[in-house]
Design an enzyme around this catalytic site. Structure first.
Site, PDB file in Angstrom:
ATOM      1  N   SER A  30       0.815  -1.227   0.000  1.00 33.50           N
ATOM      2  CA  SER A  30       0.000   0.000   0.000  1.00 33.50           C
ATOM      3  C   SER A  30       0.844   1.271   0.000  1.00 33.50           C
ATOM      4  O   SER A  30       0.379   2.316  -0.436  1.00 33.50           O
ATOM      5  CB  SER A  30      -0.918   0.005   1.227  1.00 33.50           C
ATOM      6  OG  SER A  30      -0.161  -0.108   2.411  1.00 33.50           O
ATOM      7  N   ASP A 321      -3.511   8.296   7.579  1.00 35.10           N
ATOM      8  CA  ASP A 321      -4.418   7.370   8.260  1.00 35.10           C
ATOM      9  C   ASP A 321      -3.588   6.637   9.310  1.00 35.10           C
ATOM     10  O   ASP A 321      -2.486   7.075   9.634  1.00 35.10           O
ATOM     11  CB  ASP A 321      -5.140   6.441   7.264  1.00 35.10           C
ATOM     12  CG  ASP A 321      -4.204   5.502   6.525  1.00 35.10           C
ATOM     13  OD1 ASP A 321      -3.035   5.346   6.939  1.00 35.10           O
ATOM     14  OD2 ASP A 321      -4.637   4.902   5.514  1.00 35.10           O
ATOM     15  N   HIS A 324      -0.429   5.053   7.143  1.00 37.83           N
ATOM     16  CA  HIS A 324       0.294   5.693   6.037  1.00 37.83           C
ATOM     17  C   HIS A 324       0.581   7.157   6.294  1.00 37.83           C
ATOM     18  O   HIS A 324      -0.272   7.886   6.802  1.00 37.83           O
ATOM     19  CB  HIS A 324      -0.506   5.523   4.740  1.00 37.83           C
ATOM     20  CG  HIS A 324      -0.864   4.096   4.463  1.00 37.83           C
ATOM     21  ND1 HIS A 324      -2.107   3.571   4.741  1.00 37.83           N
ATOM     22  CD2 HIS A 324      -0.115   3.080   3.970  1.00 37.83           C
ATOM     23  CE1 HIS A 324      -2.119   2.289   4.419  1.00 37.83           C
ATOM     24  NE2 HIS A 324      -0.919   1.960   3.954  1.00 37.83           N
TER      25      HIS A 324
END
Ligand code: NAG
Ligand code: NAG
Ligand code: NAG
Ligand code: NAG
Ligand code: NAG
Length: 357
Positions: A30, A321, A324
């Site tokens: 991610s 978040d 991240h």
């Protein structure tokens, strides 16, 4: 070589005139994903607001508010456009490179299984094989493709999920009962070595391997392991990961010794992050920890709640978040990843030099 130049000249309109290398391929999770999970029903996803609030195209499946570190390194390399996700490439797009990264993906196939669909490193390599066939067709022969692929930069950042969404989740994975941290790091490094050799066999010669960051500093790890955020850099989670990083660095030597004309480098992103955190602490404008968007950690969601309103000034926070970092932190880290600021940041040299080879 003449043949390659001929075909490359013919395809000039599709090749960046300004970039330092003609092509750039990205493998990872991610941290680098730019939309490969968008088509999955159940998966770790980010193609909804408030993700991408500071990105020109809005929410694309990037797990941050703006550009990822992989995007930024592409810009430092001189690419005018972002490298598209494998899930959405067509025609000549693939000549400039493809991004295979997938949220939840890991070195081990089973990593991230609790999140739903994700593209593991083995699968990303299979997708790359599809791309290579396309490039061979475009350039007219596999020989031409081989020379071309040797000139590209490959950025590979895998392994975080093998900890966060495997080893550190004993309720869903048995790896921590089966292996000590040292054994597990060795198993990961052995699998990764095989995968990186496959990448070499697919024609890669300039490969930057990004080590694990300070994964113990992400919020779910802090919550799960009840760590004070201000000591996150020294906690046991990060130490487990550093064992793997040390193995990665020697893997780079091994691959460069074993494989003809191979140029693998190690990017010490945990070191770069430590340097950044120390500078931030001294700066007088220390960024708040975050996260900037609302998450639902109680039910295990580290991603932003869909359509929630995030903090108004993203440049004041480290985390976007619960997992991240914000774009502003990505910029600082990507600069160090591209152009080493200390002798520890890259081994044996940095991406600037890799591009010049
Ligand atoms: C797919 O690529 C096209 C052309 O590059 C772009 O316009 C479109 O927004 C992309 N779609 C997604 C879902 O990323
Ligand atoms: C992981 O999955 C890929 C693709 O399905 C497969 O080719 C590979 O053998 C698997 N690796 C392991 C270690 O099971
Ligand atoms: C551990 O889990 C894997 C897959 O989740 C399974 O294949 C394996 O049999 C398990 N091993 C043990 C010793 O429980
Ligand atoms: C990464 O950099 C730090 C210093 O910033 C250094 O202490 C550490 O040994 C480096 N790690 C590796 C694996 O080279
Ligand atoms: C956002 O925060 C940064 C850093 O503190 C500051 O320089 C900037 O002026 C702020 N922007 C707005 C619109 O408040």
């Amino acid at each position: 070589m003449v043949l390659v130049l001929f075909f490359v000249t013919n395809l000039q309109p599709f090749i960046d005139a300004t970039s330092q290398v003609p092509c750039y391929f990205i493998f990872g999770d991610s941290e680098f994903d730019c939309g490969n999970n968008n088509g999955f029903t159940k998966a770790s996803k980010s193609n909804y607001p408030p993700y991408g609030i500071d990105f020109p195209d809005g929410p694309t499946g990037r797990f941050t508010n703006g550009r990822t570190q992989a995007d930024l390194i592409g810009q430092f390399l001189g690419f005018d456009n972002f490298i598209p996700p494998f899930a959405n490439t067509s025609g000549q797009d693939i000549l400039k490179g493809v991004n295979y990264a997938s949220g939840g993906g890991g070195i081990l196939n089973e990593t991230g299984k609790t999140l739903g669909d994700r593209i593991s490193m083995d699968m990303q390599l299979q997708n790359h094989e599809t791309t290579i066939k396309g490039i061979s067709n475009l350039l007219g022969s596999s020989g031409a493709a081989e020379s071309y692929l040797a000139s590209c930069i490959y950025l590979v950042g895998m392994g975080s999920n093998d900890y966060i969404n495997n080893y550190l989740l004993p309720e869903s994975y048995n790896s921590s009962q089966l292996y000590t941290p040292n054994m597990y790091a060795t198993i990961l490094a052995q699998n990764y070595a095989q995968q990186l050799r496959t990448l070499y066999n697919f024609g890669a010669r300039k490969v930057a391997i990004v080590g694990l960051g300070l994964i113990g500093c992400a919020l779910p790890e802090i919550v799960l392991h009840d760590t004070n955020i201000f000591t996150c850099a020294g906690n046991c989670v990060t130490k487990d990961a550093e064992v793997f990083n040390i193995q990665l660095k020697s893997l780079v030597d091994q691959l460069n010794n074993d494989l003809l004309n191979a140029n693998f480098i190690y990017i010490n992103v945990s070191g770069i992050t430590t340097t950044y955190l120390a500078a931030d602490a001294k700066s007088g404008v220390t960024l708040k920890y975050g996260p900037c968007c609302n998450t639902d950690l109680i039910v295990g969601r580290a991603e932003c709640i869909p359509n929630s309103v995030p903090c108004s000034n993203r440049t004041m926070y480290k985390f976007w978040d619960a997992f991240h970092t914000t774009e502003v932190v990505n910029i600082l880290l990507a600069k160090g990843m591209y152009n080493a600021q200390t002798p520890f940041d890259a081994y044996p040299f940095d991406i600037v030099r890799l591009a010049l080879l």
